[in-house]
Design a protein around this motif. Structure first.
Motif, PDB file in Angstrom:
ATOM      1  N   THR A 107       0.836  -1.200   0.000  1.00  0.00           N
ATOM      2  CA  THR A 107       0.000   0.000   0.000  1.00  0.00           C
ATOM      3  C   THR A 107       0.870   1.249   0.000  1.00  0.00           C
ATOM      4  O   THR A 107       2.026   1.234   0.449  1.00  0.00           O
ATOM      5  CB  THR A 107      -0.938   0.042   1.220  1.00  0.00           C
ATOM      6  OG1 THR A 107      -0.152   0.045   2.421  1.00  0.00           O
ATOM      7  CG2 THR A 107      -1.873  -1.162   1.232  1.00  0.00           C
ATOM      8  N   CYS A 108       0.291   2.340  -0.502  1.00  0.00           N
ATOM      9  CA  CYS A 108       0.948   3.648  -0.487  1.00  0.00           C
ATOM     10  C   CYS A 108      -0.084   4.674  -0.063  1.00  0.00           C
ATOM     11  O   CYS A 108      -1.020   4.974  -0.825  1.00  0.00           O
ATOM     12  CB  CYS A 108       1.513   3.981  -1.859  1.00  0.00           C
ATOM     13  SG  CYS A 108       2.237   5.627  -1.980  1.00  0.00           S
ATOM     14  N   ASP A 109       0.064   5.209   1.137  1.00  0.00           N
ATOM     15  CA  ASP A 109      -0.895   6.191   1.646  1.00  0.00           C
ATOM     16  C   ASP A 109      -0.875   7.481   0.829  1.00  0.00           C
ATOM     17  O   ASP A 109      -1.921   8.093   0.595  1.00  0.00           O
ATOM     18  CB  ASP A 109      -0.606   6.496   3.118  1.00  0.00           C
ATOM     19  CG  ASP A 109      -0.900   5.310   4.032  1.00  0.00           C
ATOM     20  OD1 ASP A 109      -1.696   4.435   3.624  1.00  0.00           O
ATOM     21  OD2 ASP A 109      -0.339   5.267   5.139  1.00  0.00           O
ATOM     22  N   ASP A 110       0.304   7.898   0.380  1.00  0.00           N
ATOM     23  CA  ASP A 110       0.423   9.164  -0.335  1.00  0.00           C
ATOM     24  C   ASP A 110      -0.400   9.162  -1.623  1.00  0.00           C
ATOM     25  O   ASP A 110      -0.997  10.187  -1.995  1.00  0.00           O
ATOM     26  CB  ASP A 110       1.882   9.466  -0.662  1.00  0.00           C
ATOM     27  CG  ASP A 110       2.693   9.837   0.564  1.00  0.00           C
ATOM     28  OD1 ASP A 110       2.074  10.167   1.598  1.00  0.00           O
ATOM     29  OD2 ASP A 110       3.934   9.803   0.498  1.00  0.00           O
ATOM     30  N   LEU A 111      -0.424   8.023  -2.320  1.00  0.00           N
ATOM     31  CA  LEU A 111      -1.163   7.922  -3.576  1.00  0.00           C
ATOM     32  C   LEU A 111      -2.509   7.227  -3.405  1.00  0.00           C
ATOM     33  O   LEU A 111      -3.231   7.032  -4.395  1.00  0.00           O
ATOM     34  CB  LEU A 111      -0.320   7.173  -4.619  1.00  0.00           C
ATOM     35  CG  LEU A 111       0.938   7.876  -5.105  1.00  0.00           C
ATOM     36  CD1 LEU A 111       1.737   6.974  -6.044  1.00  0.00           C
ATOM     37  CD2 LEU A 111       0.599   9.185  -5.789  1.00  0.00           C
ATOM     38  N   ASP A 112      -2.835   6.840  -2.169  1.00  0.00           N
ATOM     39  CA  ASP A 112      -4.071   6.100  -1.906  1.00  0.00           C
ATOM     40  C   ASP A 112      -4.147   4.876  -2.817  1.00  0.00           C
ATOM     41  O   ASP A 112      -5.176   4.593  -3.450  1.00  0.00           O
ATOM     42  CB  ASP A 112      -5.291   6.995  -2.117  1.00  0.00           C
ATOM     43  CG  ASP A 112      -6.582   6.343  -1.625  1.00  0.00           C
ATOM     44  OD1 ASP A 112      -6.500   5.491  -0.708  1.00  0.00           O
ATOM     45  OD2 ASP A 112      -7.673   6.671  -2.153  1.00  0.00           O
ATOM     46  N   ALA A 113      -3.038   4.119  -2.850  1.00  0.00           N
ATOM     47  CA  ALA A 113      -2.909   2.986  -3.773  1.00  0.00           C
ATOM     48  C   ALA A 113      -2.783   1.683  -3.008  1.00  0.00           C
ATOM     49  O   ALA A 113      -2.093   1.606  -1.974  1.00  0.00           O
ATOM     50  CB  ALA A 113      -1.693   3.179  -4.660  1.00  0.00           C
ATOM     51  N   THR A 114      -3.470   0.665  -3.520  1.00  0.00           N
ATOM     52  CA  THR A 114      -3.405  -0.673  -2.947  1.00  0.00           C
ATOM     53  C   THR A 114      -3.097  -1.647  -4.073  1.00  0.00           C
ATOM     54  O   THR A 114      -3.790  -1.668  -5.096  1.00  0.00           O
ATOM     55  CB  THR A 114      -4.734  -1.059  -2.279  1.00  0.00           C
ATOM     56  OG1 THR A 114      -5.043  -0.117  -1.252  1.00  0.00           O
ATOM     57  CG2 THR A 114      -4.660  -2.449  -1.668  1.00  0.00           C
ATOM     58  N   VAL A 115      -2.055  -2.444  -3.906  1.00  0.00           N
ATOM     59  CA  VAL A 115      -1.624  -3.367  -4.936  1.00  0.00           C
ATOM     60  C   VAL A 115      -1.463  -4.758  -4.324  1.00  0.00           C
ATOM     61  O   VAL A 115      -0.886  -4.907  -3.247  1.00  0.00           O
ATOM     62  CB  VAL A 115      -0.273  -2.915  -5.552  1.00  0.00           C
ATOM     63  CG1 VAL A 115       0.301  -3.980  -6.488  1.00  0.00           C
ATOM     64  CG2 VAL A 115      -0.463  -1.599  -6.295  1.00  0.00           C
TER      65      VAL A 115
END
Length: 277
Positions: free
Chosen positions: A261-269
């Motif tokens: 996950t990346c909080d800065d980009l609101d991304a979940t992979v």
């Protein structure tokens, strides 16, 4: 919705065509149509337009609701200008995280497949980062395939039109080091609640993930072990709410699944590896 980087765009006093209406009037029109970043968008439109009539037409299209990137003809993604066309899915900034994870997992001179490639943004970014990479891409939408061939000119003959794996060369089976599949994952019932830019101007095939949003991921995961090289990885974007179910889908296909996950980009992979043995 992503936007090209306005921080690097020129000021309205740059060498753009003399508009038939002022910068302030453009901003007013954009803001009245609901554009949150009206000033930034006005600068980008001014910089891209070649004639006053062209500028007026671009402003009209944006006010009518077309995504800014489709109006400009490009989107910024991983530091690249990615060509986009009307009716083609616009690459999102959050997908840069998927690209970062894919690049980190790639061995030297990797074989990469970009499924559901859309404009080819992920594949183009990986080509730029990974010297010697052999990149293949596929999409079911002819407009997206045409766009991807523009963004992957050195690999245009490796951009294939068809459903998921179907158009890929059989010789790739068992050789793919990195399989990126940015499949649609919006549940069908939520499509009407998407922003109009996406709902009305991007293809349903790039948005609709089926009843629970995981229909395409199930199909990708089921065939992935046959295409991945031993130790190869499948990466796919999903939502935070869907992540546990997505991990279960990948595990059921015999892959070793984990979450990033990346909080800065609101991304979940979700990342799934084919066991070496």
């Amino acid at each position: 919705m992503s936007r090209p980087g306005p921080s690097s765009s020129p000021s309205p006093s740059s060498s753009s065509p003399s508009p038939s209406f002022s910068f302030a009037e453009i901003v007013t029109r954009l803001r009245s149509s609901g554009c949150v970043f009206a000033e930034d968008e006005a600068r980008l439109l001014l910089a891209e337009a070649r004639t006053p009539s062209g500028l007026a037409a671009m402003v009209d299209r944006r006010v009518a609701g077309l995504p800014l990137e489709q109006v400009l003809g490009w989107a910024e993604f991983c530091g690249l200008r990615i060509a986009v066309a009307p009716g083609v899915f616009v690459p999102r900034r959050r997908t840069e995280f998927l690209t970062d994870r894919a690049a980190a997992l790639a061995p030297p001179r990797p074989v990469i497949v970009d499924l559901c490639c859309g404009s080819g943004a992920v594949g183009a970014a990986l080509v730029a980062r990974l010297p010697g990479a052999e990149v293949h891409a596929s999409d079911i939408d002819p407009a997206a395939v045409a766009c991807a061939r523009r963004n992957l000119p050195a690999a245009a003959d490796r951009v294939h039109e068809g459903d998921l794996y179907a158009p890929l060369p059989p010789a790739l089976r068992g050789r793919v080091d990195v399989l990126v599949a940015n499949v649609p994952y919006v549940p069908t019932g939520q499509i009407p609640f998407l922003p109009p830019e996406a709902r009305d101007h991007e293809p349903a095939t790039a948005l609709d993930g089926g009843p629970d949003g995981l229909s395409l991921l199930r199909r990708v995961a089921a065939e992935a072990p046959a295409w991945l090289a031993p130790g190869g990885h499948l990466l796919s974007e999903t939502s935070q709410a869907q992540a546990p179910a997505a991990l279960a889908v990948l595990s059921a296909a015999g892959l070793l699944a984990r979450l990033a996950t990346c909080d800065d980009l609101d991304a979940t992979v979700v990342i799934a590896g084919r066991p070496v043995a």
